[in-house]
Structure formats: structure tokens, C-alpha cells
Scaffold this active site. Structure first.
Site, PDB file in Angstrom:
ATOM      1  N   ASP A   1       5.729  32.246  28.337  1.00 48.89           N
ATOM      2  CA  ASP A   1       5.242  31.747  29.631  1.00 48.89           C
ATOM      3  C   ASP A   1       4.479  30.442  29.587  1.00 48.89           C
ATOM      4  O   ASP A   1       4.159  29.891  30.635  1.00 48.89           O
ATOM      5  CB  ASP A   1       4.334  32.764  30.333  1.00 48.89           C
ATOM      6  CG  ASP A   1       5.123  33.869  30.998  1.00 48.89           C
ATOM      7  OD1 ASP A   1       6.350  33.794  30.988  1.00 48.89           O
ATOM      8  OD2 ASP A   1       4.509  34.796  31.513  1.00 48.89           O
TER       9      ASP A   1
ATOM     10  N   ASP B   1       2.987  46.747  32.109  1.00 55.80           N
ATOM     11  CA  ASP B   1       2.846  45.315  32.356  1.00 55.80           C
ATOM     12  C   ASP B   1       1.427  44.948  32.763  1.00 55.80           C
ATOM     13  O   ASP B   1       0.996  43.823  32.559  1.00 55.80           O
ATOM     14  CB  ASP B   1       3.789  44.879  33.487  1.00 55.80           C
ATOM     15  CG  ASP B   1       5.223  44.813  33.033  1.00 55.80           C
ATOM     16  OD1 ASP B   1       5.454  44.547  31.847  1.00 55.80           O
ATOM     17  OD2 ASP B   1       6.121  45.032  33.859  1.00 55.80           O
TER      18      ASP B   1
END
Length: 774
Positions: A197, A419
Site C-alpha cells: 500500500d 482485517d
């Protein structure tokens, strides 16, 4: 992790499926157990595990996977608790390799219940001593200063400051590199997933203050990491490229490739410091959309990518996205040998909701997509503990053959680890996108549920039993299929053309055989895959009349193996014998921008009784392009020269309209020295109350720009809602767009682009742009 998705291309409020950042593995207290070895990837020639391993092109070929004992323990504990048939199926997951996450400095040493990096490497070395093939070890490098600047659930421990960068280098990267570089482990193949990311955030999230602050540390930190890891001969480096729902728009993909190249070229070894790239890390975007192979297919007069779920993003799945990104990366300076990985740990989308055959009956693009997409999320930006997801293809080397840039399927996100959690009255940390009762927006006024599994609030990286059970239940291929199978199906035979029309070719073939069962057939028109079907027939539609097309078919099985291609056949469409009505003449042809070497055009869409399939652009009497949209930029032109343009429309039956009214575009004078630039404006989509536009900035000077600025004044009430790849201000009707931190430098004759979304009412006249460069 900031997987951005919206038709604005990079909405700060709409994050696409989570990548590994979300996996801030604070872990569980499951007891570590002894690990086993399983052959998960095709094995090449045997190689002595005791000899140092040469740096190979694809470390996944011919390797035995190392299994993380911490994850094996988590899976086995859940399988034992569930028992019976369910537990037996769940236990199969433990035989698949998952990555080991170094997501905080403390993970290097480990703790009382989880192995540290040295203990994991020692276990892999013990396995290698008894193996006739090299052992593959996967580790995630994930602790940059200001980590996950656009997310909340996976923020890191190191601040985005100069002191934080020093801490990252000396307390995190240096110890990891020292362990990986120990000659004791030189016979292992060590695959490193570098900072998920991070660099995608540097491309799309510069409007977020946290990301603008963190980006220089991301770039310097990744550069430092690549220098350290590339120096170790048996270490392989893979940079994260987000996923198709984040960087798939062309206005994101090209700047992303340039950003990756910028960082790699700054290293000591340059682009050679990068072995490849990985997409879909900790994400749920499908590897393939078997019944939606053509994103621009027209249904009801609209292309499939125009529906809200895709928002004009042409890439519906990771395979097509990876192939396109690979091409963009090569253009940016990487060698064609760089490999692409896909994380398939949670993108299977099996279960009862998965379509099993093409449904061609819907008459609108939205209905067609809803009936045929396997991705069951209500919004492509859902990323946290997504409800209904399933385990995908097992880790497999060369799933599409040796010639495809995708070198392996991998499981980087361990299935069953959360998550992230969401804020509550007693717990302030977390991400609202993980709240099952929360909502999120797409940047265009649409509101959607987060789609997180209801009833749970589990911190990132902790074991999430309900999610694991669901992932196993919805696995595709089902977990009953052999994950160690490396035998491809037999080659499809008897491929023949069964029918043709003026716009279609129908095919059939004899079914292939396979030891674990054929799951589908890939149909290729020339070298382009146009469909994956489960039956033994297919109709290729939307073709040009009186044209010959060549076809081949391959078969694939439940373990991901693909057969060789069938013998090719040729199908020739007939002349148009039915419809003879041409489309309406394109109207509103205008010049939207010029540079010293280009003219940009746009026009209003034509109408037709069977649907417009494309537009032919003529410069004088020469056709220079056929496009599916309503804009085009003609490049490679001479400076200070007038060019005349017309456009015609064509339909599915092969009919062509009369030419539009001609317009003249005059290129600007070429740069005579110093800094100078021009800006060309084009609308990529317009839905009446809002639109998306792209601006291409070209350096017309003789020296590289240090900065650039584009200004304009709206003639109407247009109001920008968000902008990507530039930083903007709007005061009344006046707009100023300045370069982002990463695209200020444009080489002489080169260009960069930015885009934006805006709302309006009434007319939407294109503005006149002014570009200045420093």
C-alpha cells in the site's frame, strides 16, 4: 490499507478491498506447532538443497513451500474445534503456504507464542536439509514511517518524521536484512513482499495531509529496503501495486508505473533491484471474471465498465490488470522479465451466489454486470472482513504458462486473520469501514454498506473464526480439489465454427479430460482472451462484418493448471444482410486542447438501432484511430501547424455514418528554451449531473520542469469534488491545479496527467486551460 476506489479514481473516502496493511498482525495466542512440508508449486529439475541457490527468474518454480507454524496452529485449532466433515475440509488450508508478516519491530524477535524471524528461518533451513528441492520462504516487510496513511485499522508504530525514518532503517530493516543475509540461509529462496500500500498511496492520496507528509518517507524507506535486500543473492523483492479497483484507471496506472520506476531507479542497482510486483494483497478482487471478459462490451447502448460498480475502470479482475500494469511498468523502464504475483488467498467468490454460466438475457449494462460478475460485493470499495468472500486458487507457479507475466498465485494474507476492528465507546482505535453497520460513499453521491461480516469487532491480524469458516465454505475451487496437482487437462479437440452472422462467430469443441476435473475453458481471439466458459461452446459477438477471426481454446482445472492451446480455427463474419441503417452523425466535434505536438478532440455520442461500437477519427482524409469513447488525442504532430479532423460512427452490423462537421486544431509553437508547458483537457465520462475529466500536461520547453500549474475559469457552475495526481483549489469559477509531490518533473517533450470529478447543472462547456512551468 488505502485501496482507493471511486469513479474519481482515488476518492479518499472509498477504499477498495483491503491489501496487507490491514493485516497488522497483533496475532492470537494459538500455540505454535511443528510444521509440515507440502509440494504446492510445480517442481522443475531437482536441485541440491545444500548448495547455494542461484538467483533465478521465477523463485516459485521448482520450490517446496515453507509453512508458517503459527498459522498452521491457528488452522488446526479451528479444524479441531469444528470437527467432522467441516473440520476435515478446514484442515486442508494448513497445507498451503502463507507469508510471515514482519508488521512491527517486535515481530522480528517474536514472543512467547509466535516465532520470531530467526526461528522461522531456522525451521525452513531444517526443512531444506531434508528436501531435494529448494525451499521457498515468504516474508512481508511492513512497517514504514506513517504506514497506511489513508487507513486507520492498520496504522503503524513509526511516525512519519526524519527520526522515524532513521528508526525504520536502523531498528527494523537493518536487523531483518542481517538475518536474511546470514550465509546459513543462503540455500533458501526468500520472497519478500515490500511495504504493501505504500507507493500506491503516493500516487492517489496526496490530497490527504497524512499521505502528503508520509510520501517522502515511503519513497526513501522503500529505496533503502530495496538496496539492503537486493544485495542478498537469494532474496527476491516484490513491490505492491494495489489492485485493479485502485490503480486500474489509466489516469492512475501510468503515474503509478512512473512512481515505482522513480523509486527503483534511485537505488544502487536501479530497476534491477526489483524482481517483480504483487497485486490484490489481502484483497478480494477476483483473479478472473470468467463471464465478463470484455469490459467495453456494449449492452443497451452502454459499455459494461460504465456501471456504478466499475465507474469506467476497464479492469474487472487482477489477471487483466496485472498484464496491463506489466506493460506500463516496462514502458516506465522495467525489464520485461519482471514477474507479477496475485494474492488469491481470499478472492475465490465461490458458494451458491457464484454464477455458473453466462447470462446473456439482461438488456442493460447494469443488469448484465449484476447477473454475471462473480465479485459479490455491493460496492467495489468494500475491503474490511468482506462478507461472502471465499478462498481462491491455491498457491501455484506459472498458472497461465511460462509466457504470461503472472509468475505465481500466492497467499500473502493468511485466510482467517481479521482485517481490522472499528471504533466503539470503549475502544477508540479502529476503522469505520470495518463497522458492519457503517456506510461508505463512492465519491459520486452513492452510499453503500461496508459489507463487513456482521456481529464481530476483531482487531487486525487476530484470528476470526467466523470469517475463516466462511472463506472455507465459499472457496473456489472447492477445498476438496487437490492443491498439489500439477497435471494440466488434455488439450481441447474438435474446435470448429458452428455459425456466423455479420457480427458474431459461434464455436464448439470436445470436452477435455483431467485427473481433478476441468473447471472451465479459455477462449482466445488471436492472442486476446475473450471469455472463460464452463461449457464447450461460445458465441463471440460485437464483431465487424466480412472479417476473418482466428480462435483457440485452452482448458483449466480446479488446481489452476492450464492446457496447451487447441488447434486454431478461423471464423469469417458474413456481410451485413439485415440492418442497413447507419448510426447518426457524430455532433459537437470540438478541439479541447492543443500542445506543440498534439490536438485533443471530443464529440457527442451517436445513436443507432443496434448500438454504436466505435468512432473513426480522420485527420484530413487519413483515418488515424478507431476508439470506443467520445474523445481522442492525436499525437506526434508538427508544431505551429493546422490540422483538420472529422469523425464517423460505426455499428455492430458494420454500418458507418456520414462524417461529422470538420474542425481545425492548430498545434502550438515548440519550446525554444527554458521551461514551458501546455495542457489538454478531455472529458472521460459525463452522466448529466456530474462528470470526470482528464488533463494532460506536456513540457514544451528544452529543460525539465521543476513544477507546473494549470489554471482555468469555468463558464458554468462546475464544482470540482475531488482531484487525483494534482493538488487543486477552486474559488468561485476559478481553478488552480498544481503538480503533486511525485510528478513535478517532466522531461522536455514528455507529459504527465491528472484528473478530477466534478458536479454541474445546465451546460458543461470545456474550459480554456493555461499552463505555466517552473
Amino acid at each position: 490499507m488505502p485501496h482507493q476506489l471511486s469513479n474519481s479514481r482515488a476518492s479518499s473516502t472509498a477504499r477498495a478491498p483491503r491489501t496487507p496493511g490491514v493485516l497488522t498482525r497483533f496475532r492470537t495466542a494459538a500455540a505454535a506447532t511443528a510444521l509440515g512440508a507440502a509440494m504446492l508449486v510445480p517442481v522443475a529439475a531437482a536441485q541440491s538443497a545444500s548448495a547455494a541457490i542461484t538467483h533465478v527468474a521465477n523463485p516459485y518454480v521448482g520450490a517446496t513451500p515453507f509453512l508458517n507454524p503459527d498459522y498452521v496452529a491457528e488452522v488446526n485449532a479451528q479444524a479441531s474445534a469444528d470437527g467432522g466433515t467441516t473440520g476435515a475440509t478446514e484442515a486442508k488450508v494448513a497445507s498451503n503456504q502463507t507469508a510471515i508478516w514482519m508488521d512491527h519491530i517486535g515481530a522480528i524477535a517474536g514472543d512467547s507464542t509466535h516465532h520470531g524471524l530467526q526461528a522461522q528461518l531456522d525451521a525452513a533451513e531444517t526443512q531444506a536439509a531434508g528436501s531435494s528441492t529448494p525451499v521457498l520462504f515468504e516474508v512481508v516487510i511492513y512497517d514504514l514511517p506513517g504506514r497506511d496513511c489513508a487507513a486507520l485499522a492498520s496504522n503503524g508504530e513509526i511516525p512519519a518524521t526524519a527520526a522515524g525514518l532513521t528508526q525504520y532503517e536502523s531498528q527494523y530493516i537493518d536487523p531483518i536484512a542481517a538475518l536474511l543475509g546470514n550465509s546459513k540461509y543462503s540455500n533458501l529462496r526468500i520472497s519478500t513482499i515490500v511495504e504493501p500500500d505504500s507507493l500506491p498511496n503516493a500516487v492517489t492520496n496526496q490530497s490527504k495531509p497524512a499521505c502528503a507528509t508520509a510520501t517522502p518517507y515511503y519513497e526513501t524507506g522503500v529505496e533503502y529496503t530495496l538496496n539492503k535486500l537486493h544485495a542478498i543473492g537469494n532474496v527476491y523483492t516484490y513491490l505492491d501495486i494495489g489492485h485493479s479497483g485502485w490503480l486500474g484507471w489509466p489516469s492512475n496506472m501510468t503515474p503509478a508505473a512512473q512512481e515505482f520506476a522513480k523509486v527503483a531507479k534511485a537505488t544502487t542497482a536501479g530497476v534491477a533491484s526489483v524482481d517483480g510486483f504483487i497485486s490484490d494483497t489481502a484483497n478480494t478482487t477476483p483473479t478472473d471474471e470468467p463471464f465478463l471478459p470484455n469490459s467495453t462490451l456494449q449492452v443497451g447502448g452502454n459499455p459494461l465498465d460504465s456501471v456504478n460498480f466499475y465507474q469506467y475502470n476497464p479492469f474487472f479482475d487482477e489477471h487483466t490488470y496485472d498484464e496491463a500494469m506489466h506493460a506500463a511498468l516496462v514502458t516506465a523502464g522495467f525489464p520485461s522479465s519482471v514477474g507479477m504475483l496475485i494474492d488469491t488467498s481470499r478472492n475465490g467468490w465461490g458458494g451458491s451466489s457464484r454464477p455458473t454460466a453466462l447470462n446473456s438475457t439482461p438488456t442493460t449494462a447494469a443488469a448484465y454486470v449484476a447477473a454475471n460478475k462473480i465479485d459479490q460485493r455491493p460496492f467495489r470499495g468494500d475491503w474490511c472482513n468482506v462478507n461472502g468472500a471465499g478462498i481462491g486458487y491455491r498457491p501455484t507457479a506459472q498458472p497461465y504458462g511460462a509466457s504470461d507475466p503472472v509468475i505465481a498465485y500466492v497467499w500473502i494474507k493468511p485466510p482467517g486473520e481479521s482485517d481490522g476492528d472499528y471504533p466503539s465507546g470503549t475502544h477508540t482505535h479502529g476503522d469505520p469501514h470495518c463497522d458492519p453497520n457503517g456506510t461508505q460513499t463512492d465519491g459520486n453521491g452513492g452510499t453503500y454498506p461496508t459489507d463487513a461480516i456482521p456481529g464481530y469487532d476483531i482487531p487486525a491480524g487476530n484470528w476470526f473464526a467466523a470469517q475463516f469458516q466462511q472463506l472455507v465454505s465459499n472457496a473456489y475451487p472447492a477445498l476438496g480439489a487437490s492443491s498439489g496437482d500439477t497435471t494440466p487437462p488434455s488439450v481441447p479437440t474438435g474446435l470448429k465454427v458452428t455459425a456466423t452472422t455479420s457480427s458474431s462467430v459461434s464455436l464448439s469443441w470436445t470436452a477435455s479430460t483431467d485427473n481433478v476435473g476441468v473447471t472451465g475453458y479459455n477462449v482466445y481471439r488471436g492472442s486476446t482472451k475473450v471469455a472463460t466458459v464452463t461449457g464447450t461452446s461460445y458465441a463471440d459477438t460485437g464483431l465487424a462484418a466480412s472479417t476473418a477471426y482466428s480462435y483457440t481454446v485452452t482448458a483449466q482445472d480446479a488446481a489452476g493448471n492450464v492446457s496447451a492451446a487447441s488447434t486454431a480455427v478461423t471464423g469469417t463474419t458474413t456481410a451485413s444482410s439485415g440492418d442497413t441503417t447507419p448510426p447518426s452523425v457524430p455532433t459537437g466535434l470540438t478541439v479541447t486542447g492543443t500542445t506543440s505536438s498534439s490536438v485533443s478532440l471530443s464529440w457527442t455520442a451517436s445513436t443507432d438501432n443496434v448500438g454504436v461500437t466505435g468512432y473513426n477519427v480522420y485527420r484530413g482524409s487519413t483515418k488515424v484511430a478507431t476508439v470506443t469513447g467520445t474523445s481522442y488525442t492525436d499525437t506526434g504532430l508538427a508544431a505551429s501547424t493546422a490540422y483538420s479532423y472529422t469523425v464517423t460512427a460505426q455499428d455492430a452490423a458494420g454500418n458507418v455514418s456520414a462524417a461529422s462537421t470538420a474542425v481545425t486544431g492548430t498545434t502550438t509553437a515548440g519550446g525554444s528554451g527554458g521551461a514551458g508547458c501546455t495542457a489538454a483537457y478531455s472529458i472521460s465520462s459525463d452522466w448529466g449531473a456530474g462528470f470526470n475529466a482528464n488533463v494532460t500536461v506536456t513540457n514544451t520547453g528544452s529543460t525539465a520542469t521543476k513544477s507546473w500549474k494549470v489554471t482555468w475559469t469555468w463558464a458554468g457552475n462546475q464544482a470540482i469534488t475531488n482531484m487525483w495526481n494534482a493538488v487543486y483549489t477552486q474559488t468561485g469559477t476559478a481553478v488552480t491545479a498544481n503538480n503533486a509531490a511525485y510528478n513535478n518533473v517532466i522531461a522536455p517533450g514528455g507529459n504527465t496527467s491528472f484528473g478530477f470529478g466534478a458536479n454541474y447543472s445546465g451546460t458543461n462547456t470545456a474550459p480554456t486551460l493555461t499552463c505555466t512551468a517552473g
